[in-house]
Motif scaffolding. Structure first.
Motif, PDB file in Angstrom:
ATOM      1  N   LEU A   1       0.827  -1.203   0.000  1.00  0.00           N
ATOM      2  CA  LEU A   1       0.000   0.000   0.000  1.00  0.00           C
ATOM      3  C   LEU A   1       0.866   1.260   0.000  1.00  0.00           C
ATOM      4  CD1 LEU A   1      -2.901   1.114   0.181  1.00  0.00           C
ATOM      5  CD2 LEU A   1      -2.664   1.050   2.675  1.00  0.00           C
ATOM      6  N   ARG A   2       1.919   1.261   0.798  1.00  0.00           N
ATOM      7  CA  ARG A   2       2.810   2.428   0.851  1.00  0.00           C
ATOM      8  C   ARG A   2       3.488   2.651  -0.496  1.00  0.00           C
ATOM      9  NH1 ARG A   2       3.971   0.092   5.986  1.00  0.00           N
ATOM     10  NH2 ARG A   2       5.905  -0.839   5.197  1.00  0.00           N
ATOM     11  N   ALA A   3       3.905   1.565  -1.146  1.00  0.00           N
ATOM     12  CA  ALA A   3       4.566   1.693  -2.445  1.00  0.00           C
ATOM     13  C   ALA A   3       3.600   2.205  -3.514  1.00  0.00           C
ATOM     14  CB  ALA A   3       5.153   0.343  -2.861  1.00  0.00           C
ATOM     15  N   PHE A   4       2.378   1.700  -3.523  1.00  0.00           N
ATOM     16  CA  PHE A   4       1.398   2.172  -4.508  1.00  0.00           C
ATOM     17  C   PHE A   4       1.009   3.625  -4.228  1.00  0.00           C
ATOM     18  CE2 PHE A   4       0.267  -2.515  -4.819  1.00  0.00           C
ATOM     19  CZ  PHE A   4       0.930  -2.687  -6.020  1.00  0.00           C
TER      20      PHE A   4
ATOM     21  N   THR B   1       1.105   8.988  -6.351  1.00  0.00           N
ATOM     22  CA  THR B   1       1.444  10.372  -6.013  1.00  0.00           C
ATOM     23  C   THR B   1       2.345  10.960  -7.095  1.00  0.00           C
ATOM     24  OG1 THR B   1       1.241   9.997  -3.625  1.00  0.00           O
ATOM     25  CG2 THR B   1       2.577  11.875  -4.327  1.00  0.00           C
ATOM     26  N   LYS B   2       3.283  10.140  -7.600  1.00  0.00           N
ATOM     27  CA  LYS B   2       4.184  10.597  -8.662  1.00  0.00           C
ATOM     28  C   LYS B   2       3.484  10.655 -10.013  1.00  0.00           C
ATOM     29  CE  LYS B   2       8.293   8.800  -6.365  1.00  0.00           C
ATOM     30  NZ  LYS B   2       9.319   7.734  -6.364  1.00  0.00           N
ATOM     31  N   ASP B   3       2.506   9.802 -10.214  1.00  0.00           N
ATOM     32  CA  ASP B   3       1.797   9.767 -11.502  1.00  0.00           C
ATOM     33  C   ASP B   3       0.311   9.573 -11.230  1.00  0.00           C
ATOM     34  OD1 ASP B   3       0.790   9.397 -14.017  1.00  0.00           O
ATOM     35  OD2 ASP B   3       2.298   7.961 -14.654  1.00  0.00           O
ATOM     36  N   ALA B   4      -0.397  10.686 -11.141  1.00  0.00           N
ATOM     37  CA  ALA B   4      -1.818  10.641 -10.797  1.00  0.00           C
ATOM     38  C   ALA B   4      -2.675  10.058 -11.903  1.00  0.00           C
ATOM     39  CB  ALA B   4      -2.309  12.050 -10.448  1.00  0.00           C
ATOM     40  N   CYS B   5      -2.084   9.797 -13.077  1.00  0.00           N
ATOM     41  CA  CYS B   5      -2.823   9.189 -14.189  1.00  0.00           C
ATOM     42  C   CYS B   5      -2.534   7.693 -14.327  1.00  0.00           C
ATOM     43  CB  CYS B   5      -2.476   9.889 -15.493  1.00  0.00           C
ATOM     44  SG  CYS B   5      -3.077  11.586 -15.596  1.00  0.00           S
ATOM     45  N   LEU B   6      -1.798   7.114 -13.392  1.00  0.00           N
ATOM     46  CA  LEU B   6      -1.423   5.703 -13.486  1.00  0.00           C
ATOM     47  C   LEU B   6      -2.591   4.837 -13.006  1.00  0.00           C
ATOM     48  CD1 LEU B   6       1.031   3.885 -14.245  1.00  0.00           C
ATOM     49  CD2 LEU B   6       1.622   3.864 -11.812  1.00  0.00           C
ATOM     50  N   ALA B   7      -3.510   4.580 -13.909  1.00  0.00           N
ATOM     51  CA  ALA B   7      -4.726   3.844 -13.550  1.00  0.00           C
ATOM     52  C   ALA B   7      -4.420   2.491 -12.928  1.00  0.00           C
ATOM     53  CB  ALA B   7      -5.608   3.671 -14.788  1.00  0.00           C
ATOM     54  N   VAL B   8      -3.434   1.785 -13.480  1.00  0.00           N
ATOM     55  CA  VAL B   8      -3.105   0.463 -12.957  1.00  0.00           C
ATOM     56  C   VAL B   8      -2.547   0.561 -11.537  1.00  0.00           C
ATOM     57  CG1 VAL B   8      -0.732   0.367 -13.857  1.00  0.00           C
ATOM     58  CG2 VAL B   8      -2.056  -1.747 -13.596  1.00  0.00           C
ATOM     59  N   GLY B   9      -1.975   1.707 -11.185  1.00  0.00           N
ATOM     60  CA  GLY B   9      -1.511   1.917  -9.815  1.00  0.00           C
ATOM     61  C   GLY B   9      -2.670   1.999  -8.846  1.00  0.00           C
ATOM     62  N   PHE B  10      -3.745   2.683  -9.245  1.00  0.00           N
ATOM     63  CA  PHE B  10      -4.939   2.741  -8.401  1.00  0.00           C
ATOM     64  C   PHE B  10      -5.578   1.359  -8.288  1.00  0.00           C
ATOM     65  CE2 PHE B  10      -4.726   7.263  -9.673  1.00  0.00           C
ATOM     66  CZ  PHE B  10      -4.714   7.834  -8.406  1.00  0.00           C
ATOM     67  N   LEU B  11      -5.557   0.593  -9.389  1.00  0.00           N
ATOM     68  CA  LEU B  11      -6.096  -0.768  -9.341  1.00  0.00           C
ATOM     69  C   LEU B  11      -5.377  -1.596  -8.283  1.00  0.00           C
ATOM     70  CD1 LEU B  11      -7.910  -2.982 -10.911  1.00  0.00           C
ATOM     71  CD2 LEU B  11      -5.715  -3.658 -11.884  1.00  0.00           C
ATOM     72  N   GLN B  12      -4.050  -1.602  -8.329  1.00  0.00           N
ATOM     73  CA  GLN B  12      -3.278  -2.414  -7.396  1.00  0.00           C
ATOM     74  C   GLN B  12      -3.368  -1.882  -5.976  1.00  0.00           C
ATOM     75  OE1 GLN B  12      -3.134  -5.145  -9.240  1.00  0.00           O
ATOM     76  NE2 GLN B  12      -1.036  -5.575  -8.585  1.00  0.00           N
TER      77      GLN B  12
ATOM     78  N   GLY C   1      20.462  10.138 -26.653  1.00  0.00           N
ATOM     79  CA  GLY C   1      19.367   9.416 -27.295  1.00  0.00           C
ATOM     80  C   GLY C   1      18.119   9.285 -26.470  1.00  0.00           C
ATOM     81  N   PHE C   2      18.224   9.366 -25.125  1.00  0.00           N
ATOM     82  CA  PHE C   2      17.017   9.299 -24.325  1.00  0.00           C
ATOM     83  C   PHE C   2      17.296   9.932 -22.985  1.00  0.00           C
ATOM     84  CE2 PHE C   2      18.106   5.879 -21.370  1.00  0.00           C
ATOM     85  CZ  PHE C   2      19.165   5.291 -22.016  1.00  0.00           C
ATOM     86  N   SER C   3      16.230  10.256 -22.293  1.00  0.00           N
ATOM     87  CA  SER C   3      16.373  10.965 -21.026  1.00  0.00           C
ATOM     88  C   SER C   3      15.403  10.424 -20.004  1.00  0.00           C
ATOM     89  CB  SER C   3      16.101  12.462 -21.235  1.00  0.00           C
ATOM     90  OG  SER C   3      16.042  13.152 -20.000  1.00  0.00           O
ATOM     91  N   LEU C   4      15.789  10.506 -18.743  1.00  0.00           N
ATOM     92  CA  LEU C   4      14.890  10.125 -17.659  1.00  0.00           C
ATOM     93  C   LEU C   4      14.229  11.353 -17.057  1.00  0.00           C
ATOM     94  CD1 LEU C   4      16.896   7.384 -15.787  1.00  0.00           C
ATOM     95  CD2 LEU C   4      15.267   7.176 -17.623  1.00  0.00           C
ATOM     96  N   LEU C   5      14.455  12.498 -17.658  1.00  0.00           N
ATOM     97  CA  LEU C   5      13.899  13.721 -17.110  1.00  0.00           C
ATOM     98  C   LEU C   5      12.595  14.058 -17.792  1.00  0.00           C
ATOM     99  CD1 LEU C   5      17.152  15.838 -16.987  1.00  0.00           C
ATOM    100  CD2 LEU C   5      16.180  14.414 -15.197  1.00  0.00           C
ATOM    101  N   GLY C   6      11.798  14.879 -17.109  1.00  0.00           N
ATOM    102  CA  GLY C   6      10.545  15.321 -17.707  1.00  0.00           C
ATOM    103  C   GLY C   6       9.382  15.038 -16.797  1.00  0.00           C
ATOM    104  N   PRO C   7       8.195  15.477 -17.135  1.00  0.00           N
ATOM    105  CA  PRO C   7       7.013  15.275 -16.288  1.00  0.00           C
ATOM    106  C   PRO C   7       6.683  13.806 -16.164  1.00  0.00           C
ATOM    107  CG  PRO C   7       6.362  16.043 -18.456  1.00  0.00           C
ATOM    108  CD  PRO C   7       7.860  16.143 -18.393  1.00  0.00           C
ATOM    109  N   ARG C   8       6.343  13.381 -14.957  1.00  0.00           N
ATOM    110  CA  ARG C   8       6.092  11.961 -14.708  1.00  0.00           C
ATOM    111  C   ARG C   8       4.605  11.676 -14.732  1.00  0.00           C
ATOM    112  NH1 ARG C   8      10.390  10.954  -9.747  1.00  0.00           N
ATOM    113  NH2 ARG C   8      12.244  11.414 -10.945  1.00  0.00           N
ATOM    114  N   ARG C   9       4.060  11.485 -15.916  1.00  0.00           N
ATOM    115  CA  ARG C   9       2.632  11.226 -16.023  1.00  0.00           C
ATOM    116  C   ARG C   9       2.381  10.170 -17.091  1.00  0.00           C
ATOM    117  NH1 ARG C   9      -0.217  14.876 -13.377  1.00  0.00           N
ATOM    118  NH2 ARG C   9      -2.109  14.547 -14.558  1.00  0.00           N
ATOM    119  N   SER C  10       1.249   9.464 -16.951  1.00  0.00           N
ATOM    120  CA  SER C  10       0.890   8.436 -17.925  1.00  0.00           C
ATOM    121  C   SER C  10      -0.542   8.620 -18.394  1.00  0.00           C
ATOM    122  CB  SER C  10       1.048   7.043 -17.295  1.00  0.00           C
ATOM    123  OG  SER C  10       2.358   6.797 -16.940  1.00  0.00           O
TER     124      SER C  10
END
Length: 238
Positions: free
Chosen positions: A58-61, A66-77, A209-218
């Motif tokens: 529960l704490r991990a989810f 919190t980091k990605d309020a659009c992560l539907a599968v996170g709310f499911l789990q 070629g790629f970055s880990l930076l940027g807004p964290r949303r799905s």
């Protein structure tokens, strides 16, 4: 601060540990990622569920959504974790938020983000019915299953009819969740940057070629790119 190569390596090796059922190793590797993205926090939650620790899950989810309020599968789990902790009102809220993230679509396919799972609207409605059955809301559970039947493919109709029969006999249901052992994996094209090895035996990141930076949303934006350089999940046709 951990390098990009360290993050990718630990994330990849953690996913491999999950695949072979080594929960302790997976948690150690995922937890070693400093400032983990939402998908790594999600992975931690899934492993805690597999290890039988819904409180830690529960704490991990919580961290993931919190980091990605659009992560539907996170709310499911998170709803599954709350359900296992018998926090049924909280579980109901999580499953309803999952439905809201679907935005009237029949499914969200997370494959392109590294999770081999398609979140189906009918399964979320089934979970709503499962919570309602635990709360003794039998009429509401029957209605939710009716909605699930209307949205589900023909191949699941028999299972839903069986569940409906259970509810009509006032037998509580158990929720559905992400399949056992499925977690987010880093994209294959990102791992290609780790193939060269230096003389100390450590993987090196090639070029840019790629970055880990940027807004964290799905969010469901078919044209957008995910924070870690991957395409966002696409919703199925309505």
């Amino acid at each position: 601060m951990a390098s990009l190569g360290d993050l990718l390596r630990d994330w990849h090796q953690g996913a491999q540990a999950v695949a072979r059922g080594d929960w302790d190793c997976a948690l150690r590797l995922f937890s070693s990622v400093s400032e983990p993205p939402a998908r790594v926090s999600f992975n931690v939650g899934c492993v805690h569920l597999l290890a039988g620790d819904p409180e830690a899950a529960l704490r991990a989810f919580d961290r993931a959504v919190t980091k990605d309020a659009c992560l539907a599968v996170g709310f499911l789990q998170r709803g599954v974790a709350n359900f296992q902790l018998e926090r049924f009102q909280e579980a109901l809220s999580d499953f309803q938020r999952t439905l809201a993230q679907l935005r009237d679509n029949t499914a969200i396919d997370y494959t392109q983000l590294g999770l081999r799972f398609k979140l189906q609207a009918w399964e979320v409605l089934f979970n709503v019915a499962a919570v309602q059955s635990q709360l003794g809301l039998w009429a509401e559970a029957t209605c939710s299953l009716g909605d699930a039947i209307s949205k589900g493919p023909e191949g699941v109709r028999n299972d839903l009819d069986i569940a409906l029969g259970q509810v009509q006999k006032q037998v509580p249901l158990q929720p559905r969740q992400v399949p056992r052992g499925e977690v987010f994996r880093p994209h294959r094209r990102h791992m290609e940057h780790l193939e060269p090895v230096d003389f100390l035996g450590k993987a090196k990141v090639k070029g840019g070629g790629f970055s880990l930076l940027g807004p964290r949303r799905s969010c469901l934006c078919p044209q957008a790119l995910d924070v870690r350089g991957e395409a966002r999940p696409r919703a199925a046709a309505r």
